[in-house]
Design a protein around this motif. Structure first.
Motif, PDB file in Angstrom:
ATOM      1  N   PHE A 134       3.938  -5.995   1.820  1.00 10.93           N
ATOM      2  CA  PHE A 134       3.343  -5.176   2.878  1.00 10.93           C
ATOM      3  C   PHE A 134       1.929  -4.706   2.531  1.00 10.93           C
ATOM      4  CE2 PHE A 134       2.267  -1.116   4.755  1.00 10.93           C
ATOM      5  CZ  PHE A 134       2.368  -1.418   6.099  1.00 10.93           C
ATOM      6  N   ALA A 135       1.737  -4.129   1.354  1.00  9.01           N
ATOM      7  CA  ALA A 135       0.429  -3.560   1.000  1.00  9.01           C
ATOM      8  C   ALA A 135      -0.655  -4.650   1.021  1.00  9.01           C
ATOM      9  CB  ALA A 135       0.486  -2.881  -0.360  1.00  9.01           C
ATOM     10  N   ARG A 136      -0.363  -5.794   0.412  1.00  5.05           N
ATOM     11  CA  ARG A 136      -1.350  -6.880   0.369  1.00  5.05           C
ATOM     12  C   ARG A 136      -1.640  -7.397   1.773  1.00  5.05           C
ATOM     13  NH1 ARG A 136       0.086 -11.893   0.305  1.00  5.05           N
ATOM     14  NH2 ARG A 136       2.050 -11.466  -0.753  1.00  5.05           N
ATOM     15  N   GLU A 137      -0.588  -7.608   2.569  1.00  6.61           N
ATOM     16  CA  GLU A 137      -0.774  -8.148   3.918  1.00  6.61           C
ATOM     17  C   GLU A 137      -1.503  -7.151   4.830  1.00  6.61           C
ATOM     18  OE1 GLU A 137      -0.738 -11.170   6.670  1.00  6.61           O
ATOM     19  OE2 GLU A 137      -0.235 -11.252   4.536  1.00  6.61           O
ATOM     20  N   ALA A 138      -1.169  -5.864   4.720  1.00  7.05           N
ATOM     21  CA  ALA A 138      -1.846  -4.848   5.533  1.00  7.05           C
ATOM     22  C   ALA A 138      -3.336  -4.813   5.209  1.00  7.05           C
ATOM     23  CB  ALA A 138      -1.213  -3.475   5.302  1.00  7.05           C
ATOM     24  N   ARG A 139      -3.658  -4.900   3.926  1.00 11.22           N
ATOM     25  CA  ARG A 139      -5.065  -4.908   3.503  1.00 11.22           C
ATOM     26  C   ARG A 139      -5.769  -6.167   4.022  1.00 11.22           C
ATOM     27  NH1 ARG A 139      -7.387  -1.840   0.233  1.00 11.22           N
ATOM     28  NH2 ARG A 139      -5.490  -1.141  -0.800  1.00 11.22           N
ATOM     29  N   ASP A 140      -5.103  -7.322   3.914  1.00 13.10           N
ATOM     30  CA  ASP A 140      -5.705  -8.579   4.387  1.00 13.10           C
ATOM     31  C   ASP A 140      -5.968  -8.529   5.895  1.00 13.10           C
ATOM     32  OD1 ASP A 140      -5.695  -9.592   1.830  1.00 13.10           O
ATOM     33  OD2 ASP A 140      -3.979 -10.934   2.147  1.00 13.10           O
ATOM     34  N   ILE A 141      -5.038  -7.972   6.662  1.00 12.06           N
ATOM     35  CA  ILE A 141      -5.233  -7.848   8.106  1.00 12.06           C
ATOM     36  C   ILE A 141      -6.395  -6.895   8.384  1.00 12.06           C
ATOM     37  CG2 ILE A 141      -4.217  -6.935  10.236  1.00 12.06           C
ATOM     38  CD1 ILE A 141      -1.477  -7.985   9.148  1.00 12.06           C
ATOM     39  N   HIS A 142      -6.406  -5.763   7.702  1.00  9.27           N
ATOM     40  CA  HIS A 142      -7.463  -4.760   7.905  1.00  9.27           C
ATOM     41  C   HIS A 142      -8.841  -5.328   7.592  1.00  9.27           C
ATOM     42  CE1 HIS A 142      -9.234  -0.763   8.094  1.00  9.27           C
ATOM     43  NE2 HIS A 142      -9.800  -0.981   6.919  1.00  9.27           N
ATOM     44  N   GLU A 143      -8.918  -6.157   6.559  1.00  7.06           N
ATOM     45  CA  GLU A 143     -10.207  -6.698   6.127  1.00  7.06           C
ATOM     46  C   GLU A 143     -10.533  -8.039   6.787  1.00  7.06           C
ATOM     47  OE1 GLU A 143      -9.920  -6.572   1.847  1.00  7.06           O
ATOM     48  OE2 GLU A 143     -10.069  -4.370   1.830  1.00  7.06           O
ATOM     49  N   GLY A 144      -9.678  -8.500   7.727  1.00  9.09           N
ATOM     50  CA  GLY A 144      -9.964  -9.714   8.474  1.00  9.09           C
ATOM     51  C   GLY A 144      -9.635 -11.012   7.762  1.00  9.09           C
ATOM     52  N   LYS A 152      -4.547 -10.789  12.814  1.00 13.58           N
ATOM     53  CA  LYS A 152      -4.212  -9.436  13.252  1.00 13.58           C
ATOM     54  C   LYS A 152      -2.857  -9.474  13.941  1.00 13.58           C
ATOM     55  CE  LYS A 152      -5.928  -5.538  15.972  1.00 13.58           C
ATOM     56  NZ  LYS A 152      -5.456  -4.519  15.093  1.00 13.58           N
ATOM     57  N   ARG A 153      -1.913  -8.691  13.412  1.00 15.12           N
ATOM     58  CA  ARG A 153      -0.577  -8.589  13.993  1.00 15.12           C
ATOM     59  C   ARG A 153       0.089  -7.346  13.441  1.00 15.12           C
ATOM     60  NH1 ARG A 153      -0.101 -11.470   9.427  1.00 15.12           N
ATOM     61  NH2 ARG A 153       1.899 -11.649   8.374  1.00 15.12           N
ATOM     62  N   GLU A 154       1.154  -6.931  14.098  1.00  9.70           N
ATOM     63  CA  GLU A 154       1.899  -5.749  13.651  1.00  9.70           C
ATOM     64  C   GLU A 154       2.908  -6.200  12.606  1.00  9.70           C
ATOM     65  OE1 GLU A 154       0.842  -2.944  14.661  1.00  9.70           O
ATOM     66  OE2 GLU A 154      -0.380  -3.671  16.306  1.00  9.70           O
ATOM     67  N   ILE A 155       2.954  -5.467  11.487  1.00 12.45           N
ATOM     68  CA  ILE A 155       3.853  -5.836  10.388  1.00 12.45           C
ATOM     69  C   ILE A 155       4.629  -4.614   9.907  1.00 12.45           C
ATOM     70  CG2 ILE A 155       2.396  -7.749   9.591  1.00 12.45           C
ATOM     71  CD1 ILE A 155       1.427  -5.862   7.307  1.00 12.45           C
ATOM     72  N   TYR A 156       5.699  -4.877   9.184  1.00  8.86           N
ATOM     73  CA  TYR A 156       6.406  -3.821   8.467  1.00  8.86           C
ATOM     74  C   TYR A 156       7.027  -4.426   7.217  1.00  8.86           C
ATOM     75  CZ  TYR A 156      11.085  -5.298  10.137  1.00  8.86           C
ATOM     76  OH  TYR A 156      12.248  -5.974  10.388  1.00  8.86           O
ATOM     77  N   GLY A 157       7.304  -3.577   6.252  1.00  7.32           N
ATOM     78  CA  GLY A 157       7.873  -4.042   5.001  1.00  7.32           C
ATOM     79  C   GLY A 157       7.988  -2.883   4.040  1.00  7.32           C
ATOM     80  N   GLU A 158       8.015  -3.191   2.761  1.00  7.18           N
ATOM     81  CA  GLU A 158       8.160  -2.169   1.734  1.00  7.18           C
ATOM     82  C   GLU A 158       6.864  -2.029   0.934  1.00  7.18           C
ATOM     83  OE1 GLU A 158      10.773  -4.631   1.820  1.00  7.18           O
ATOM     84  OE2 GLU A 158      11.805  -3.278   3.174  1.00  7.18           O
ATOM     85  N   ALA A 159       6.624  -0.805   0.474  1.00  8.48           N
ATOM     86  CA  ALA A 159       5.472  -0.522  -0.384  1.00  8.48           C
ATOM     87  C   ALA A 159       5.827   0.673  -1.253  1.00  8.48           C
ATOM     88  CB  ALA A 159       4.230  -0.225   0.450  1.00  8.48           C
ATOM     89  N   THR A 160       5.278   0.692  -2.431  1.00  7.57           N
ATOM     90  CA  THR A 160       5.506   1.833  -3.320  1.00  7.57           C
ATOM     91  C   THR A 160       4.642   3.002  -2.849  1.00  7.57           C
ATOM     92  OG1 THR A 160       3.695   1.267  -4.822  1.00  7.57           O
ATOM     93  CG2 THR A 160       5.866   0.253  -5.283  1.00  7.57           C
ATOM     94  N   PRO A 161       4.983   4.234  -3.255  1.00 13.30           N
ATOM     95  CA  PRO A 161       4.131   5.366  -2.893  1.00 13.30           C
ATOM     96  C   PRO A 161       2.683   5.176  -3.364  1.00 13.30           C
ATOM     97  CG  PRO A 161       6.252   6.167  -3.657  1.00 13.30           C
ATOM     98  CD  PRO A 161       6.230   4.675  -3.902  1.00 13.30           C
TER      99      PRO A 161
END
Length: 142
Positions: free
Chosen positions: A92-102, A106-115
Motif C-alpha cells: 500500500f505505502a509504495r503504491e500510494a506514493r507511486d500514484i501520488h507522484e504519477g 491513478k486509481r483508488e486502492i486499499y491495503g496494509e501499512a505500518t504506522p
C-alpha cells in the motif's frame, strides 16, 4: 457523557464524546484520540461555552442505538471500499506514493501499512486514511 471540541496540531477542528474528563485524558495519553481529517494524535481541547439546559431535561442519548448505527456505517464504508477499490496488500505505502507522484495509474486502492509508513506518507503529503475495522457480525454478538 462529555462532548469536547478538539483541534489537532494542523488546526483541524472536530468534536468527540467521552465518558468522563478522566477518560479523555487517558485516551489522549495513550494516543487513541485521532483527528478524523489527517490522523494526527496531537490533539487538544478547544474553548467551549458550557451547555446550559433549560427547565426540561434532555433525554440521554441511546448509546446502544448509536453503537449499532456506527457499526452499520463502518460496515458500509468497508464494503464500499472492498467492492470498488483495488486491494494492494502490504504494498500500500509504495503504491500510494507511486500514484501520488504519477509513476502509477491513478486509481483508488486499499491495503496494509505500518504506522511508520502511514506517518511518512502523511508527512510527504500523500493522502491516506485508515479503513474502519470490520465490525463483528451482529448476528454473532451476545
Amino acid at each position: 457523557m462529555i462532548r469536547y471540541a478538539l483541534t489537532c496540531d494542523h488546526d483541524h477542528g472536530f468534536e468527540t464524546w467521552f465518558a468522563s474528563s478522566a477518560d479523555y485524558d487517558a485516551q489522549v495519553e495513550r494516543g487513541l484520540v485521532e483527528c478524523p481529517v489527517c490522523g494526527s494524535v496531537q490533539v487538544r481541547k478547544q474553548i467551549m461555552a458550557p451547555a446550559v439546559s433549560g427547565v426540561r431535561k434532555a433525554a440521554a442519548p441511546d448509546m446502544a442505538k448509536m453503537q449499532t448505527l456506527m457499526m452499520q456505517a463502518a460496515r458500509e464504508v468497508r464494503a464500499h471500499v472492498e467492492q470498488n477499490f483495488d486491494y494492494v496488500g502490504d504494498a500500500f505505502a509504495r503504491e500510494a506514493r507511486d500514484i501520488h507522484e504519477g509513476r502509477s495509474e491513478k486509481r483508488e486502492i486499499y491495503g496494509e501499512a505500518t504506522p511508520a509508513e502511514v506517518k511518512k506518507l502523511k508527512d510527504d503529503g500523500v493522502p491516506c486514511a485508515p479503513l474502519p475495522a470490520a465490525p463483528p457480525d451482529p448476528a454473532k454478538l451476545n
